[in-house]
Design a protein around this motif. Structure first.
Motif, PDB file in Angstrom:
ATOM      1  N   ASP A 239      -6.397 -11.288  -7.958  1.00  0.00           N
ATOM      2  CA  ASP A 239      -7.058 -12.510  -7.514  1.00  0.00           C
ATOM      3  C   ASP A 239      -6.779 -12.806  -6.043  1.00  0.00           C
ATOM      4  OD1 ASP A 239      -8.093 -12.773 -10.011  1.00  0.00           O
ATOM      5  OD2 ASP A 239      -6.758 -14.383 -10.666  1.00  0.00           O
ATOM      6  N   TRP A 240      -5.646 -12.338  -5.523  1.00  0.00           N
ATOM      7  CA  TRP A 240      -5.307 -12.575  -4.117  1.00  0.00           C
ATOM      8  C   TRP A 240      -5.596 -11.346  -3.254  1.00  0.00           C
ATOM      9  CZ3 TRP A 240      -4.682 -16.775  -6.649  1.00  0.00           C
ATOM     10  CH2 TRP A 240      -4.518 -17.964  -5.966  1.00  0.00           C
ATOM     11  N   GLU A 241      -6.346 -10.411  -3.817  1.00  0.00           N
ATOM     12  CA  GLU A 241      -6.787  -9.211  -3.099  1.00  0.00           C
ATOM     13  C   GLU A 241      -5.617  -8.455  -2.482  1.00  0.00           C
ATOM     14  OE1 GLU A 241      -9.788 -10.584  -0.391  1.00  0.00           O
ATOM     15  OE2 GLU A 241     -11.296 -10.733  -1.962  1.00  0.00           O
ATOM     16  N   ILE A 242      -4.565  -8.337  -3.271  1.00  0.00           N
ATOM     17  CA  ILE A 242      -3.396  -7.559  -2.866  1.00  0.00           C
ATOM     18  C   ILE A 242      -3.318  -6.351  -3.793  1.00  0.00           C
ATOM     19  CG2 ILE A 242      -0.866  -7.536  -2.738  1.00  0.00           C
ATOM     20  CD1 ILE A 242      -0.973 -10.501  -2.051  1.00  0.00           C
ATOM     21  N   LYS A 243      -3.377  -5.167  -3.221  1.00  0.00           N
ATOM     22  CA  LYS A 243      -3.345  -3.974  -4.059  1.00  0.00           C
ATOM     23  C   LYS A 243      -1.952  -3.791  -4.658  1.00  0.00           C
ATOM     24  CE  LYS A 243      -2.240  -0.551  -0.460  1.00  0.00           C
ATOM     25  NZ  LYS A 243      -2.655   0.732   0.159  1.00  0.00           N
ATOM     26  N   THR A 244      -1.890  -3.085  -5.776  1.00  0.00           N
ATOM     27  CA  THR A 244      -0.616  -2.832  -6.441  1.00  0.00           C
ATOM     28  C   THR A 244      -0.255  -1.355  -6.352  1.00  0.00           C
ATOM     29  OG1 THR A 244      -1.763  -2.607  -8.566  1.00  0.00           O
ATOM     30  CG2 THR A 244      -0.818  -4.757  -8.039  1.00  0.00           C
ATOM     31  N   GLY A 245       1.039  -1.108  -6.317  1.00  0.00           N
ATOM     32  CA  GLY A 245       1.554   0.256  -6.332  1.00  0.00           C
ATOM     33  C   GLY A 245       2.144   0.558  -7.701  1.00  0.00           C
ATOM     34  N   THR A 246       3.420   0.964  -7.713  1.00  0.00           N
ATOM     35  CA  THR A 246       4.089   1.295  -8.965  1.00  0.00           C
ATOM     36  C   THR A 246       4.536   0.015  -9.673  1.00  0.00           C
ATOM     37  OG1 THR A 246       4.870   3.388  -8.046  1.00  0.00           O
ATOM     38  CG2 THR A 246       6.002   2.564 -10.000  1.00  0.00           C
ATOM     39  N   VAL A 247       3.954  -0.237 -10.827  1.00  0.00           N
ATOM     40  CA  VAL A 247       4.312  -1.422 -11.615  1.00  0.00           C
ATOM     41  C   VAL A 247       4.740  -0.941 -12.998  1.00  0.00           C
ATOM     42  CG1 VAL A 247       3.559  -3.648 -12.535  1.00  0.00           C
ATOM     43  CG2 VAL A 247       2.658  -2.838 -10.346  1.00  0.00           C
ATOM     44  N   PRO A 248       6.046  -0.801 -13.252  1.00  0.00           N
ATOM     45  CA  PRO A 248       6.503  -0.318 -14.549  1.00  0.00           C
ATOM     46  C   PRO A 248       6.186  -1.324 -15.653  1.00  0.00           C
ATOM     47  CG  PRO A 248       8.352  -1.099 -13.240  1.00  0.00           C
ATOM     48  CD  PRO A 248       7.162  -1.094 -12.339  1.00  0.00           C
ATOM     49  N   ASP A 249       6.101  -0.821 -16.868  1.00  0.00           N
ATOM     50  CA  ASP A 249       5.828  -1.669 -18.024  1.00  0.00           C
ATOM     51  C   ASP A 249       7.083  -2.464 -18.367  1.00  0.00           C
ATOM     52  OD1 ASP A 249       5.036  -2.866 -20.353  1.00  0.00           O
ATOM     53  OD2 ASP A 249       4.657  -1.011 -21.451  1.00  0.00           O
TER      54      ASP A 249
ATOM     55  N   TYR B  69      13.682  -7.528 -12.912  1.00  0.00           N
ATOM     56  CA  TYR B  69      12.789  -6.960 -11.906  1.00  0.00           C
ATOM     57  C   TYR B  69      12.577  -7.970 -10.790  1.00  0.00           C
ATOM     58  CZ  TYR B  69      11.443  -3.419 -15.377  1.00  0.00           C
ATOM     59  OH  TYR B  69      11.443  -2.400 -16.288  1.00  0.00           O
ATOM     60  N   ARG B  70      12.203  -7.445  -9.625  1.00  0.00           N
ATOM     61  CA  ARG B  70      11.775  -8.318  -8.542  1.00  0.00           C
ATOM     62  C   ARG B  70      10.517  -7.747  -7.899  1.00  0.00           C
ATOM     63  NH1 ARG B  70      13.504  -7.906  -2.695  1.00  0.00           N
ATOM     64  NH2 ARG B  70      12.966 -10.095  -2.879  1.00  0.00           N
ATOM     65  N   PRO B  71       9.568  -8.609  -7.534  1.00  0.00           N
ATOM     66  CA  PRO B  71       8.374  -8.120  -6.825  1.00  0.00           C
ATOM     67  C   PRO B  71       8.772  -7.645  -5.431  1.00  0.00           C
ATOM     68  CG  PRO B  71       8.070 -10.364  -7.678  1.00  0.00           C
ATOM     69  CD  PRO B  71       9.525 -10.058  -7.745  1.00  0.00           C
ATOM     70  N   ARG B  72       8.138  -6.570  -4.996  1.00  0.00           N
ATOM     71  CA  ARG B  72       8.453  -6.034  -3.668  1.00  0.00           C
ATOM     72  C   ARG B  72       7.199  -5.382  -3.096  1.00  0.00           C
ATOM     73  NH1 ARG B  72      13.417  -1.958  -3.317  1.00  0.00           N
ATOM     74  NH2 ARG B  72      14.591  -3.897  -3.632  1.00  0.00           N
ATOM     75  N   MET B  73       6.866  -5.730  -1.869  1.00  0.00           N
ATOM     76  CA  MET B  73       5.721  -5.121  -1.198  1.00  0.00           C
ATOM     77  C   MET B  73       6.136  -3.804  -0.547  1.00  0.00           C
ATOM     78  SD  MET B  73       2.565  -5.115  -0.420  1.00  0.00           S
ATOM     79  CE  MET B  73       1.958  -6.767  -0.809  1.00  0.00           C
ATOM     80  N   THR B  74       5.345  -2.777  -0.754  1.00  0.00           N
ATOM     81  CA  THR B  74       5.566  -1.479  -0.136  1.00  0.00           C
ATOM     82  C   THR B  74       4.249  -1.039   0.514  1.00  0.00           C
ATOM     83  OG1 THR B  74       4.837  -0.079  -1.979  1.00  0.00           O
ATOM     84  CG2 THR B  74       7.104  -0.939  -2.075  1.00  0.00           C
ATOM     85  N   PRO B  75       4.263   0.017   1.328  1.00  0.00           N
ATOM     86  CA  PRO B  75       2.998   0.506   1.886  1.00  0.00           C
ATOM     87  C   PRO B  75       1.975   0.877   0.813  1.00  0.00           C
ATOM     88  CG  PRO B  75       4.852   1.430   3.093  1.00  0.00           C
ATOM     89  CD  PRO B  75       5.435   0.697   1.925  1.00  0.00           C
ATOM     90  N   ALA B  76       2.455   1.224  -0.407  1.00  0.00           N
ATOM     91  CA  ALA B  76       1.542   1.574  -1.501  1.00  0.00           C
ATOM     92  C   ALA B  76       0.948   0.337  -2.165  1.00  0.00           C
ATOM     93  CB  ALA B  76       2.273   2.415  -2.541  1.00  0.00           C
ATOM     94  N   GLY B  77       1.545  -0.833  -1.931  1.00  0.00           N
ATOM     95  CA  GLY B  77       1.064  -2.061  -2.539  1.00  0.00           C
ATOM     96  C   GLY B  77       2.196  -2.846  -3.177  1.00  0.00           C
ATOM     97  N   LEU B  78       1.835  -3.910  -3.890  1.00  0.00           N
ATOM     98  CA  LEU B  78       2.821  -4.760  -4.549  1.00  0.00           C
ATOM     99  C   LEU B  78       3.382  -4.023  -5.758  1.00  0.00           C
ATOM    100  CD1 LEU B  78       4.237  -7.516  -4.793  1.00  0.00           C
ATOM    101  CD2 LEU B  78       2.268  -8.296  -6.149  1.00  0.00           C
TER     102      LEU B  78
END
Length: 322
Positions: free
Chosen positions: A123-133, A167-176
């Motif tokens: 919704d905020w147009e931020i791409k995601t990277g590795t998001v583990p389950d 877990y903590r959210p973290r921005m990387t070059p691959a995305g959130l």
């Protein structure tokens, strides 16, 4: 600052103008913050809030440039002139938009924190990277007007309360991404330190936890779902009461209670030569102890310096779930 590069709007390379760079990261905040001091010369480009910015550097013990803050956005600029004009720039990674934006949402039961994070990011147009389950099914939740970041923290707190990993959210070059606290593959041993301070206290200690269920009858006390004792014999009874509508079973109550137990609290503050890739949430080793970085300040340079605040994982979990 030859080991570091600051690039504005993917066009202007500012390395020769940079006087200082400081990077700051904390478990209490989502966005990585950069403070940059520049010398303003006639060929210095105009810098204004809203422009993109990235910082790259040679990682400690490595070779070649690695992106330390990207994608970033210029958030604030201020100038001074004492004969030579200087510009101070504050920039954040793009998760700053999740911290500064508010919304109201109805989240369905059965979703995981991972699924919800992807919804927020989309919704905020931020791409995601590795998001583990994160695996833990969350309760139905009406999130009233609050920041998107606080919504994410609620989801991650509920996950931890119900026995899931931190877990903590973290921005990387691959995305959130979602980074598991203490899950970093490289655990640095802090062997060469300039200063270490240690603090031990019973302030905030919890040696007994009572978890209450919901009670709709105003004439009756709430039912007790769990009563868990910790180090009461050693430190006395310091009781915390938890009443959370998302805790629905006795098993969940017992897990939440155990997570809240904590005796003497011990924290460390370390000043050391810089290891520029250490982030808040990473595990490090100090004098044989495995500790979690709760706050990191990197004063980049050759050599640079860092200031770390450290705590045991049990304390981090308790504070996170509090």
């Amino acid at each position: 600052m030859s080991d570091y590069e600051v690039v504005l709007a993917e066009t202007y390379y500012l390395r020769d103008l940079v006087e200082e760079i400081t990077l700051e990261d904390s478990l209490d905040e989502i966005a990585y913050r950069a403070s940059i001091r520049l010398t303003v010369t006639p060929d210095c480009p105009a810098i204004a809030p809203g422009q993109t910015l990235r910082i790259s550097g040679v990682p400690y013990g490595g070779k070649g440039m690695k992106e330390l803050l990207n994608p970033g956005v210029v958030w604030e600029c201020s100038s001074s002139n004492n004969g030579t004009k200087h510009l101070s720039v504050t920039a954040y990674d793009r998760t700053i938009y999740l911290a500064k934006s508010e919304d109201e949402r109805l989240m369905q039961a059965g979703q995981t924190a991972s699924q919800r994070l992807k919804l927020y990011a989309k919704d905020w147009e931020i791409k995601t990277g590795t998001v583990p389950d994160t695996r833990i099914a969350l309760a139905r939740s009406i999130k009233r007007c609050q920041s998107i970041f606080s919504m994410m923290l609620e989801d991650l707190k509920e996950t931890a309360d119900k026995g899931g990993d931190l877990y903590r959210p973290r921005m990387t070059p691959a995305g959130l991404e979602l980074a598991k606290v203490g899950g970093n593959s490289t655990v640095w041993e802090l062997e060469t330190v300039e200063e270490v301070s240690q603090n031990r206290t019973l302030e905030g200690a919890v040696t007994q936890v009572k978890v209450l269920g919901n009670q709709s009858d105003d004439e009756k006390l709430s039912p007790v779902l769990a009563l868990v004792k910790g180090e009461t014999a050693k430190y006395g009874t310091l009781q915390k009461v938890i009443q959370d509508c998302k805790i629905e079973t006795v098993a969940q109550a017992q897990k939440a209670a155990k997570n809240a137990l904590l005796g003497m609290q011990e924290t460390f503050a370390v000043t050391a030569p810089d290891i520029n890739t250490i982030r808040a949430g990473d595990k490090v080793r100090l004098n044989g102890l495995d500790l979690i970085v709760t706050r990191a300040t990197h004063r980049l340079g050759t050599p640079g310096h860092m200031e770390l605040e450290l705590a045991a994982e049990a304390k981090v979990r308790r504070d996170f779930c509090a």
